[in-house]
Design a protein around this motif. Structure first.
Motif, PDB file in Angstrom:
ATOM      1  N   ASN A  23      20.532   7.148 -16.508  1.00  0.00           N
ATOM      2  CA  ASN A  23      20.259   6.005 -15.632  1.00  0.00           C
ATOM      3  C   ASN A  23      20.312   4.701 -16.400  1.00  0.00           C
ATOM      4  O   ASN A  23      19.432   3.853 -16.268  1.00  0.00           O
ATOM      5  CB  ASN A  23      18.882   6.178 -14.978  1.00  0.00           C
ATOM      6  CG  ASN A  23      18.795   7.452 -14.186  1.00  0.00           C
ATOM      7  OD1 ASN A  23      19.311   7.541 -13.087  1.00  0.00           O
ATOM      8  ND2 ASN A  23      18.166   8.468 -14.767  1.00  0.00           N
ATOM      9  N   ASN A  55       6.731  -3.315  -9.149  1.00  0.00           N
ATOM     10  CA  ASN A  55       7.114  -2.687  -7.885  1.00  0.00           C
ATOM     11  C   ASN A  55       8.609  -2.846  -7.604  1.00  0.00           C
ATOM     12  O   ASN A  55       9.236  -1.932  -7.065  1.00  0.00           O
ATOM     13  CB  ASN A  55       6.279  -3.235  -6.728  1.00  0.00           C
ATOM     14  CG  ASN A  55       4.912  -2.600  -6.706  1.00  0.00           C
ATOM     15  OD1 ASN A  55       4.785  -1.384  -6.822  1.00  0.00           O
ATOM     16  ND2 ASN A  55       3.885  -3.413  -6.555  1.00  0.00           N
ATOM     17  N   ILE A  58      10.189  -0.195  -9.666  1.00  0.00           N
ATOM     18  CA  ILE A  58       9.984   1.118  -9.052  1.00  0.00           C
ATOM     19  C   ILE A  58      10.976   1.331  -7.908  1.00  0.00           C
ATOM     20  O   ILE A  58      11.523   2.427  -7.750  1.00  0.00           O
ATOM     21  CB  ILE A  58       8.524   1.273  -8.578  1.00  0.00           C
ATOM     22  CG1 ILE A  58       7.603   1.384  -9.807  1.00  0.00           C
ATOM     23  CG2 ILE A  58       8.358   2.486  -7.668  1.00  0.00           C
ATOM     24  CD1 ILE A  58       6.129   1.275  -9.488  1.00  0.00           C
ATOM     25  N   ALA A  59      11.245   0.298  -7.136  1.00  0.00           N
ATOM     26  CA  ALA A  59      12.237   0.400  -6.058  1.00  0.00           C
ATOM     27  C   ALA A  59      13.620   0.701  -6.634  1.00  0.00           C
ATOM     28  O   ALA A  59      14.380   1.505  -6.063  1.00  0.00           O
ATOM     29  CB  ALA A  59      12.262  -0.887  -5.236  1.00  0.00           C
ATOM     30  N   ARG A  62      13.698   4.371  -7.532  1.00  0.00           N
ATOM     31  CA  ARG A  62      13.868   5.211  -6.336  1.00  0.00           C
ATOM     32  C   ARG A  62      15.326   5.233  -5.877  1.00  0.00           C
ATOM     33  O   ARG A  62      15.833   6.282  -5.472  1.00  0.00           O
ATOM     34  CB  ARG A  62      12.952   4.726  -5.223  1.00  0.00           C
ATOM     35  CG  ARG A  62      11.508   5.071  -5.484  1.00  0.00           C
ATOM     36  CD  ARG A  62      10.630   4.742  -4.293  1.00  0.00           C
ATOM     37  NE  ARG A  62       9.248   5.024  -4.643  1.00  0.00           N
ATOM     38  CZ  ARG A  62       8.253   4.164  -4.508  1.00  0.00           C
ATOM     39  NH1 ARG A  62       8.468   2.971  -3.972  1.00  0.00           N
ATOM     40  NH2 ARG A  62       7.035   4.491  -4.870  1.00  0.00           N
ATOM     41  N   ARG A  63      15.981   4.083  -5.914  1.00  0.00           N
ATOM     42  CA  ARG A  63      17.398   4.027  -5.534  1.00  0.00           C
ATOM     43  C   ARG A  63      18.261   4.859  -6.488  1.00  0.00           C
ATOM     44  O   ARG A  63      19.328   5.334  -6.110  1.00  0.00           O
ATOM     45  CB  ARG A  63      17.893   2.590  -5.470  1.00  0.00           C
ATOM     46  CG  ARG A  63      17.388   1.851  -4.228  1.00  0.00           C
ATOM     47  CD  ARG A  63      18.094   0.530  -4.018  1.00  0.00           C
ATOM     48  NE  ARG A  63      17.841  -0.457  -5.054  1.00  0.00           N
ATOM     49  CZ  ARG A  63      16.772  -1.267  -5.097  1.00  0.00           C
ATOM     50  NH1 ARG A  63      15.848  -1.209  -4.167  1.00  0.00           N
ATOM     51  NH2 ARG A  63      16.648  -2.137  -6.076  1.00  0.00           N
ATOM     52  N   ASP A  65      17.272   7.693  -7.613  1.00  0.00           N
ATOM     53  CA  ASP A  65      16.751   9.051  -7.426  1.00  0.00           C
ATOM     54  C   ASP A  65      15.751   9.456  -8.501  1.00  0.00           C
ATOM     55  O   ASP A  65      15.663  10.626  -8.873  1.00  0.00           O
ATOM     56  CB  ASP A  65      17.874  10.083  -7.324  1.00  0.00           C
ATOM     57  CG  ASP A  65      18.678   9.930  -6.049  1.00  0.00           C
ATOM     58  OD1 ASP A  65      18.089   9.549  -5.010  1.00  0.00           O
ATOM     59  OD2 ASP A  65      19.890  10.179  -6.092  1.00  0.00           O
ATOM     60  N   ILE A  66      14.998   8.492  -9.017  1.00  0.00           N
ATOM     61  CA  ILE A  66      13.884   8.776  -9.922  1.00  0.00           C
ATOM     62  C   ILE A  66      12.621   8.529  -9.105  1.00  0.00           C
ATOM     63  O   ILE A  66      12.227   7.389  -8.870  1.00  0.00           O
ATOM     64  CB  ILE A  66      13.910   7.884 -11.174  1.00  0.00           C
ATOM     65  CG1 ILE A  66      15.213   8.082 -11.931  1.00  0.00           C
ATOM     66  CG2 ILE A  66      12.713   8.182 -12.063  1.00  0.00           C
ATOM     67  CD1 ILE A  66      15.419   7.118 -13.085  1.00  0.00           C
ATOM     68  N   ASP A  67      12.041   9.623  -8.617  1.00  0.00           N
ATOM     69  CA  ASP A  67      10.877   9.519  -7.742  1.00  0.00           C
ATOM     70  C   ASP A  67       9.584   9.745  -8.502  1.00  0.00           C
ATOM     71  O   ASP A  67       9.573  10.309  -9.594  1.00  0.00           O
ATOM     72  CB  ASP A  67      10.985  10.546  -6.611  1.00  0.00           C
ATOM     73  CG  ASP A  67      12.140  10.256  -5.680  1.00  0.00           C
ATOM     74  OD1 ASP A  67      12.364   9.077  -5.370  1.00  0.00           O
ATOM     75  OD2 ASP A  67      12.822  11.219  -5.273  1.00  0.00           O
ATOM     76  N   GLY A  68       8.495   9.308  -7.899  1.00  0.00           N
ATOM     77  CA  GLY A  68       7.172   9.572  -8.445  1.00  0.00           C
ATOM     78  C   GLY A  68       6.627   8.489  -9.359  1.00  0.00           C
ATOM     79  O   GLY A  68       5.499   8.596  -9.824  1.00  0.00           O
TER      80      GLY A  68
END
Length: 87
Positions: A23, A55, A58-59, A62-63, A65-68
């Motif tokens: 990533n 934040n 973090i968004a 998520r885009r 595909d790294i969640d949590g």
């Protein structure tokens, strides 16, 4: 920002290097850190100028595909160790 947890700091360092390779667009220029959390450890990146900046990051995770991931602020006196780059 906390991105993962694990007991073994060496495994967390491996995870961080893998995440940065997979990533690069999101994690370029970010450094990895660990901090104790009970009997396990947190895998962190930062610091960020504000909770809003964290934040936003973090968004982006998520885009990619790294969640949590979530915002974590270390308490005063918390030891936070940098992950040493692999040679």
């Amino acid at each position: 920002v906390q991105v993962a947890t694990g007991r073994d700091k060496s495994a967390l360092a491996f995870d961080w290097r893998r995440m940065t390779r997979q990533n690069d667009a999101v994690l370029k220029g970010k450094r990895g850190f660990t901090a104790a959390w009970g009997q396990t450890n947190r895998l962190l990146t930062g610091p960020f100028e504000s909770a809003a900046a964290a934040n936003t990051f973090i968004a982006q995770l998520r885009r990619a595909d790294i969640d949590g991931a979530f915002v974590w602020t270390s308490p005063a006196g918390q030891v936070v160790d940098a992950i040493v780059a692999a040679k």
